[in-house]
Design a protein around this motif. Structure first.
Motif, PDB file in Angstrom:
ATOM      1  N   ASP A   1      47.537  47.029  44.520  1.00 22.05           N
ATOM      2  CA  ASP A   1      48.270  45.852  44.058  1.00 22.05           C
ATOM      3  C   ASP A   1      47.784  45.407  42.683  1.00 22.05           C
ATOM      4  OD1 ASP A   1      50.078  43.484  44.563  1.00 22.05           O
ATOM      5  OD2 ASP A   1      48.166  42.431  44.378  1.00 22.05           O
ATOM      6  N   ALA A   2      46.440  45.436  42.504  1.00 23.13           N
ATOM      7  CA  ALA A   2      45.871  45.026  41.216  1.00 23.13           C
ATOM      8  C   ALA A   2      46.330  45.973  40.106  1.00 23.13           C
ATOM      9  CB  ALA A   2      44.344  45.004  41.302  1.00 23.13           C
ATOM     10  N   GLN A   3      46.371  47.266  40.419  1.00 22.72           N
ATOM     11  CA  GLN A   3      46.815  48.232  39.416  1.00 22.72           C
ATOM     12  C   GLN A   3      48.293  48.037  39.108  1.00 22.72           C
ATOM     13  OE1 GLN A   3      44.807  50.453  37.707  1.00 22.72           O
ATOM     14  NE2 GLN A   3      46.676  50.651  36.466  1.00 22.72           N
ATOM     15  N   SER A   4      49.076  47.758  40.144  1.00 22.79           N
ATOM     16  CA  SER A   4      50.518  47.508  39.926  1.00 22.79           C
ATOM     17  C   SER A   4      50.718  46.270  39.068  1.00 22.79           C
ATOM     18  CB  SER A   4      51.226  47.336  41.272  1.00 22.79           C
ATOM     19  OG  SER A   4      51.154  48.526  42.031  1.00 22.79           O
ATOM     20  N   ARG A   5      49.958  45.238  39.352  1.00 27.24           N
ATOM     21  CA  ARG A   5      50.054  44.004  38.551  1.00 27.24           C
ATOM     22  C   ARG A   5      49.623  44.260  37.107  1.00 27.24           C
ATOM     23  NH1 ARG A   5      46.589  39.760  41.772  1.00 27.24           N
ATOM     24  NH2 ARG A   5      47.006  38.529  39.877  1.00 27.24           N
TER      25      ARG A   5
ATOM     26  N   ASN B   1      47.497  34.981  26.393  1.00 29.65           N
ATOM     27  CA  ASN B   1      47.677  34.971  27.853  1.00 29.65           C
ATOM     28  C   ASN B   1      47.563  36.375  28.436  1.00 29.65           C
ATOM     29  OD1 ASN B   1      48.096  32.206  27.753  1.00 29.65           O
ATOM     30  ND2 ASN B   1      50.331  32.357  27.811  1.00 29.65           N
ATOM     31  N   HIS B   2      48.143  37.325  27.691  1.00 30.21           N
ATOM     32  CA  HIS B   2      48.075  38.719  28.123  1.00 30.21           C
ATOM     33  C   HIS B   2      46.624  39.194  28.175  1.00 30.21           C
ATOM     34  CE1 HIS B   2      48.896  42.953  28.546  1.00 30.21           C
ATOM     35  NE2 HIS B   2      48.265  43.210  27.403  1.00 30.21           N
ATOM     36  N   LYS B   3      45.851  38.852  27.190  1.00 27.27           N
ATOM     37  CA  LYS B   3      44.443  39.252  27.157  1.00 27.27           C
ATOM     38  C   LYS B   3      43.689  38.669  28.358  1.00 27.27           C
ATOM     39  CE  LYS B   3      40.280  39.081  24.273  1.00 27.27           C
ATOM     40  NZ  LYS B   3      39.680  38.591  23.011  1.00 27.27           N
ATOM     41  N   THR B   4      43.959  37.377  28.633  1.00 30.13           N
ATOM     42  CA  THR B   4      43.308  36.730  29.774  1.00 30.13           C
ATOM     43  C   THR B   4      43.695  37.411  31.086  1.00 30.13           C
ATOM     44  OG1 THR B   4      43.269  34.593  28.620  1.00 30.13           O
ATOM     45  CG2 THR B   4      43.039  34.562  31.020  1.00 30.13           C
ATOM     46  N   GLN B   5      45.009  37.699  31.210  1.00 29.55           N
ATOM     47  CA  GLN B   5      45.487  38.366  32.416  1.00 29.55           C
ATOM     48  C   GLN B   5      44.850  39.739  32.591  1.00 29.55           C
ATOM     49  OE1 GLN B   5      46.662  36.298  34.657  1.00 29.55           O
ATOM     50  NE2 GLN B   5      48.557  37.446  35.028  1.00 29.55           N
ATOM     51  N   ILE B   6      44.774  40.485  31.475  1.00 31.06           N
ATOM     52  CA  ILE B   6      44.173  41.824  31.524  1.00 31.06           C
ATOM     53  C   ILE B   6      42.698  41.735  31.938  1.00 31.06           C
ATOM     54  CG2 ILE B   6      43.493  43.817  30.155  1.00 31.06           C
ATOM     55  CD1 ILE B   6      46.424  43.756  30.892  1.00 31.06           C
ATOM     56  N   GLU B   7      41.990  40.760  31.357  1.00 34.78           N
ATOM     57  CA  GLU B   7      40.576  40.587  31.716  1.00 34.78           C
ATOM     58  C   GLU B   7      40.425  40.246  33.191  1.00 34.78           C
ATOM     59  OE1 GLU B   7      39.243  37.579  29.069  1.00 34.78           O
ATOM     60  OE2 GLU B   7      38.946  38.944  27.363  1.00 34.78           O
TER      61      GLU B   7
ATOM     62  N   LEU C   1      42.586  40.815  35.680  1.00 42.13           N
ATOM     63  CA  LEU C   1      42.975  41.937  36.530  1.00 42.13           C
ATOM     64  C   LEU C   1      41.961  43.075  36.456  1.00 42.13           C
ATOM     65  CD1 LEU C   1      46.826  42.004  35.837  1.00 42.13           C
ATOM     66  CD2 LEU C   1      45.690  41.388  37.985  1.00 42.13           C
ATOM     67  N   THR C   2      41.394  43.273  35.266  1.00 46.37           N
ATOM     68  CA  THR C   2      40.357  44.299  35.123  1.00 46.37           C
ATOM     69  C   THR C   2      39.129  43.932  35.942  1.00 46.37           C
ATOM     70  OG1 THR C   2      41.129  44.860  32.897  1.00 46.37           O
ATOM     71  CG2 THR C   2      38.896  45.540  33.490  1.00 46.37           C
ATOM     72  N   ARG C   3      38.743  42.641  35.850  1.00 40.58           N
ATOM     73  CA  ARG C   3      37.591  42.166  36.623  1.00 40.58           C
ATOM     74  C   ARG C   3      37.869  42.295  38.123  1.00 40.58           C
ATOM     75  NH1 ARG C   3      36.688  38.215  33.805  1.00 40.58           N
ATOM     76  NH2 ARG C   3      38.008  36.664  34.841  1.00 40.58           N
TER      77      ARG C   3
ATOM     78  N   GLY D   1      39.875  44.457  39.477  1.00 41.84           N
ATOM     79  CA  GLY D   1      39.785  45.882  39.782  1.00 41.84           C
ATOM     80  C   GLY D   1      38.343  46.346  39.921  1.00 41.84           C
ATOM     81  N   ASP D   2      37.474  45.854  39.002  1.00 41.70           N
ATOM     82  CA  ASP D   2      36.046  46.212  39.071  1.00 41.70           C
ATOM     83  C   ASP D   2      35.419  45.692  40.367  1.00 41.70           C
ATOM     84  OD1 ASP D   2      36.248  47.445  36.628  1.00 41.70           O
ATOM     85  OD2 ASP D   2      35.472  45.727  35.477  1.00 41.70           O
ATOM     86  N   ASP D   3      35.754  44.446  40.708  1.00 33.97           N
ATOM     87  CA  ASP D   3      35.224  43.851  41.945  1.00 33.97           C
ATOM     88  C   ASP D   3      35.668  44.663  43.161  1.00 33.97           C
ATOM     89  OD1 ASP D   3      34.024  41.887  40.454  1.00 33.97           O
ATOM     90  OD2 ASP D   3      35.570  40.369  40.831  1.00 33.97           O
ATOM     91  N   LEU D   4      36.935  45.059  43.155  1.00 33.69           N
ATOM     92  CA  LEU D   4      37.452  45.834  44.283  1.00 33.69           C
ATOM     93  C   LEU D   4      36.801  47.210  44.355  1.00 33.69           C
ATOM     94  CD1 LEU D   4      41.231  44.886  44.036  1.00 33.69           C
ATOM     95  CD2 LEU D   4      39.680  44.322  45.914  1.00 33.69           C
ATOM     96  N   ARG D   5      36.548  47.817  43.194  1.00 33.78           N
ATOM     97  CA  ARG D   5      35.873  49.120  43.191  1.00 33.78           C
ATOM     98  C   ARG D   5      34.435  48.985  43.700  1.00 33.78           C
ATOM     99  NH1 ARG D   5      39.229  49.991  38.754  1.00 33.78           N
ATOM    100  NH2 ARG D   5      37.823  48.933  37.321  1.00 33.78           N
TER     101      ARG D   5
END
Length: 364
Positions: free
Chosen positions: A139-143, A262-268, A270-272, A274-278
């Protein structure tokens, strides 16, 4: 001839009297085989005219031998008793150790079964968490993909709008340079104004799908001003439209900058995420692997304990039977020894009675 016959009769009478006296003296011993044997011994000795002193000595020897035999039996019985007690103690120790082993094995079995149940629940929970993690990662990757796609489209729309505003700005600046009082427009200029108006209408519709910001309110007066100038250029209208376009360019630039921020914040974020989920996935995988390994160890030990418990049960049962057999043998041996001791004492008493009888005869 008559004298010889008289002697024989006398001897027979004496023998009969002796046997009768002996039986009377030993009447308390009933039909004891040793009693009969000793009566025969004494009566025969006396019948043959043997010495009473020698007979007494013989009886005393028999008594001494009986006493010695009794003492020997006592020693042998004591030795047997000690050995039996040692053997029974060893069997009892073996039984207690086997029972203790059995108790320990059953306790360990119970403890491992409890741990097994707990671990099985943990494995199920970890697997469920891992499944949720996998769905969350997807889901995080899709988002993240959707955010990038959406940003690219919106950013390009802003860029197209800004470019269109700048082209309109150049067109209007050129018109103002030609003179604000122009009454007639060339066909090309008129066409450009119409095309610019249509471009603004399209851009307005596109941006309305992205944002509800107040900057969109600038489009309508610009569009209306451009429509008016397609027939006649009024300097006031021209300047007003130029002013509105300049404001719109600034507003669009700010909107694009905000979109990028906003895009940068969203990317950060979602990346975080993703890292947490990994990281969570790695932790769950390690936990799951550890639990599964422990499950294998427990199952292996439980299988081993099943065998050990069977062996301990067998040892307990066999040892209990051995103790029962040993106890029964000891009881039989004790009974036999007791019977022999009573019989031996009876034999000694019989000899004592006979010695008393001989002493009585010697004193007569």
């Amino acid at each position: 001839m008559k004298s010889a016959l008289l002697v024989v009769v006398l001897i027979v009478c004496i023998q009969a009297t002796t046997v009768s006296e002996l039986k009377e003296r030993l009447s308390g011993y009933g039909d004891h085989p040793f009693s009969s044997s000793m009566i025969n011994l004494v009566s025969v000795n006396m019948k043959t005219g043997g010495s009473l002193n020698e007979l007494k000595q013989l009886l005393q020897q028999i008594k001494d031998e009986l006493i010695a035999l009794t003492q020997l039996q006592d020693q042998e019985n004591a030795t047997f008793t000690r050995r039996s007690q040692v053997d029974l103690a060893k069997l009892q120790a073996t039984l207690e150790q086997a029972q203790q082993d059995l108790d320990n094995q059953r306790q360990e079995q119970s403890s491992l079964n409890n741990e097994l149940s707990t671990l099985q629940t943990r494995v199920q929970e970890d697997q469920a968490a891992l499944d949720r993690n996998s769905r969350g990662s997807g889901d995080a990757q899709s988002r993240l993909d959707a955010e990038n796609t959406d940003f690219t489209v919106k950013y390009q729309d802003y860029s197209d709008a800004i470019l269109a505003c700048k082209e309109a700005q150049r067109l209007l600046m050129n018109l103002r340079g030609e003179g604000a009082s122009l009454i007639q427009l060339t066909q090309d200029t008129k066409s450009n104004l119409i095309q610019t108006k249509e471009n603004f209408q399209k851009i307005k519709e596109i941006l309305e799908a992205h944002t509800k910001k107040s900057s969109l309110t600038l489009f309508q007066p610009i569009i209306e001003g451009l429509a008016e100038m397609t027939t006649k250029v009024n300097p006031e209208t021209l300047n007003n439209v130029l002013s509105l376009v300049a404001r719109l360019i600034t507003a669009l630039q700010e909107g694009q900058d905000q979109l990028e921020a906003n895009h940068k914040t969203q990317i950060e974020n979602l990346t975080r995420l993703g890292d947490d989920l990994r990281n969570e996935k790695q932790t769950l995988q390690v936990s799951l692997a550890t639990a599964n390994n422990r499950l294998k160890e427990i199952q292996s030990r439980l299988n081993e304990l099943d065998g050990l418990i069977n062996i301990s049960n067998a040892i307990v049962e066999v040892t209990q039977l051995n103790i029962q057999d040993a106890t029964r043998i000891n009881e039989l041996e004790d009974q036999e020894y007791s019977n022999q001791k009573v019989s031996r004492q009876t034999e000694i008493d019989i000899v004592d009675r006979l010695i008393e009888y001989i002493n009585q005869k010697l004193s007569e």
